[in-house]
Design an enzyme around this catalytic site. Structure first.
Site, PDB file in Angstrom:
ATOM      1  CB  SER A 135       3.829  -8.716  -4.284  1.00 45.13           C
ATOM      2  OG  SER A 135       2.727  -9.470  -4.725  1.00 45.13           O
ATOM      3  CE  LYS A 161       3.235 -11.699  -2.300  1.00 43.32           C
ATOM      4  NZ  LYS A 161       2.432 -11.256  -1.132  1.00 43.32           N
ATOM      5  CE  LYS A 163      -0.508 -10.822  -4.917  1.00 46.51           C
ATOM      6  NZ  LYS A 163      -1.211 -11.035  -3.626  1.00 46.51           N
ATOM      7  CG  ASP A 188      -0.329 -14.129  -2.188  1.00 46.17           C
ATOM      8  OD1 ASP A 188      -1.169 -14.931  -1.755  1.00 46.17           O
ATOM      9  OD2 ASP A 188      -0.384 -12.903  -1.980  1.00 46.17           O
ATOM     10  CD  GLU A 213       1.033 -14.187   1.179  1.00 42.48           C
ATOM     11  OE1 GLU A 213       0.437 -13.259   1.766  1.00 42.48           O
ATOM     12  OE2 GLU A 213       1.987 -13.999   0.393  1.00 42.48           O
ATOM     13  CG  ASP A 238      -2.537 -12.283   3.514  1.00 41.17           C
ATOM     14  OD1 ASP A 238      -2.976 -11.542   4.410  1.00 41.17           O
ATOM     15  OD2 ASP A 238      -2.321 -11.865   2.360  1.00 41.17           O
ATOM     16  CE  LYS A 262      -1.255  -8.547   2.763  1.00 41.07           C
ATOM     17  NZ  LYS A 262      -2.158  -9.135   1.742  1.00 41.07           N
ATOM     18  N   GLY A 290       1.767  -6.181   1.792  1.00 39.97           N
ATOM     19  CA  GLY A 290       1.342  -4.904   1.232  1.00 39.97           C
ATOM     20  C   GLY A 290      -0.053  -4.977   0.638  1.00 39.97           C
TER      21      GLY A 290
END
Length: 375
Positions: A135, A161, A163, A188, A213, A238, A262, A290
């Site tokens: 990420s 991934k 952000k 995400d 996400e 998520d 998670k 994570g």
């Protein structure tokens, strides 16, 4: 299983590199660790609550209070059969899933030591290696992002991934796809978008993302369902998935095609396994997310990721990506193929470094069980 004592510690650990999401920038992590003593053994758990109630309504200070005043007293009085009995012992306390998960994870780890098997085996894991992605936070410049991606791909990571947030999305995806048209790429949003952005999000289909996400509200299924019907890209939920019931609701409403699990967000291994199982029954792949964990939480994520339906590369990456020095040995490493070998030794497979933790500790508390009288 009788617990003798539970030690709480807050440690402060500077990140090796700042990590930015739509919530803000993180440079140092305040982390709550719990250490359980029982049956002559010691096991550790990590609370992943952040410094602020941005990702969830929990934060380290609320987790500390609830853990000390409500959760630990109940756990010390409980008759435990193992990790799976912890949720029942703590059920009177509503919510506070990240605080509960820290204690439950430690008890599962303790149980694996008592049974003399690996934590992964105790959880029902079958994978010998797990695929790893990374990420990558929002960077100061697009050029810096491209450098980061190049570094992670060279390290072998199987999925990138990004952000994202309004203003840091479409143009960024376009730059990345132009340079790396074939890599496994996802994004995400951490709930940064709204209904007015549906058409904008739909334009991301051109980038062939593995998933988008949690683009909308953190507690929503309905509008994600509307959005999923509008776009080809798979939505991954998520924050919305707190338990098995949420997973069922999201799947039945067709709100997502992928679920991120998670341990802290769902309240512990017991619920994480339940979400994993119901997703597997419905044909929905899962992966392990994570939360900027130390090696203690990272080791637990590795064990969970060994379950069969963790079919997509997770965010369980190397210790060195986040910490100049971790609090376990050996540190978590990733092979050139982008894989982590699942430990087969007793417990988590990693040794906690008490001296390192002591040096980082800024707050502590110990609660002990009352003396038990034999009949």
């Amino acid at each position: 299983m009788h617990i003798d004592a539970i030690h709480m510690r807050e440690i402060n650990m500077p990140l090796a590199h700042p990590f930015e999401t739509s919530f803000g920038l993180t440079t140092t992590r305040r982390i709550l660790l719990v250490e359980i003593e029982a049956e002559g053994l010691t096991a550790w758990g990590e609370c992943v609550a952040g410094e602020h109630p941005y990702f969830s309504d929990e934060m380290i200070d609320t987790a500390w209070i609830i853990t000390e005043t409500e959760l630990i007293p109940r756990l010390l009085e409980a008759e435990l059969d193992g990790g799976g009995s912890v949720p029942d012992a703590l059920k009177q306390v509503r919510g506070h899933r990240m605080a509960k998960a820290a204690l439950e994870s430690a008890v599962w780890d303790l149980e694996s030591q008592m049974e003399k098997i690996s934590l992964a085996q105790l959880l029902g894991g079958t994978r010998e290696v797990i695929p790893c992605g990374v990420s990558i936070g929002i960077q100061p410049t697009p050029e810096k992002l491209m450098e980061k991606i190049e570094t992670e791909l060279a390290a072998g990571y199987q999925r990138i991934k990004l952000k994202c947030k309004p203003g840091w999305d479409t143009k960024i995806f376009e730059m990345v796809r132009k340079r790396w048209p074939e890599i496994l790429l996802s994004c995400d949003a951490n709930s940064a978008y709204r209904m007015k952005d549906f058409d904008h999000i739909a334009s991301w289909d051109q980038f062939k993302l593995l998933m988008a996400e949690q683009p909308l509200w953190f507690d929503d299924f309905y509008f994600h369902s509307m959005l999923q019907k509008r776009i080809e890209t798979a939505i991954c939920l998520d924050e919305s998935i707190r338990n098995r019931r949420d997973a069922l609701a999201a799947i039945d409403m067709e709100s997502c095609r992928i679920i991120n699990i998670k341990v802290g967000r769902v309240g512990g291994f017991s619920e994480a396994i339940a979400v994993h199982n119901v997703a597997a029954e419905r044909g929905i792949p899962v992966w392990c997310g994570g939360m900027l964990e130390t090696g203690i939480g990272r080791a637990h994520n590795i064990a969970l990721s060994s379950l069969s339906n963790f079919k997509l590369p997770g965010d369980v990456s190397a210790s060195a990506r986040y910490w100049a020095q971790d609090i376990i040995e050996p540190e978590v490493t990733v092979s050139g193929k982008g894989e982590i070998v699942v430990p087969t030794t007793i417990g988590s497979g990693y040794t906690v470094l008490p001296e390192r933790i002591e040096a980082l500790t800024v707050r502590r508390q110990t609660l002990r069980a009352k003396a038990r009288v034999s009949a």
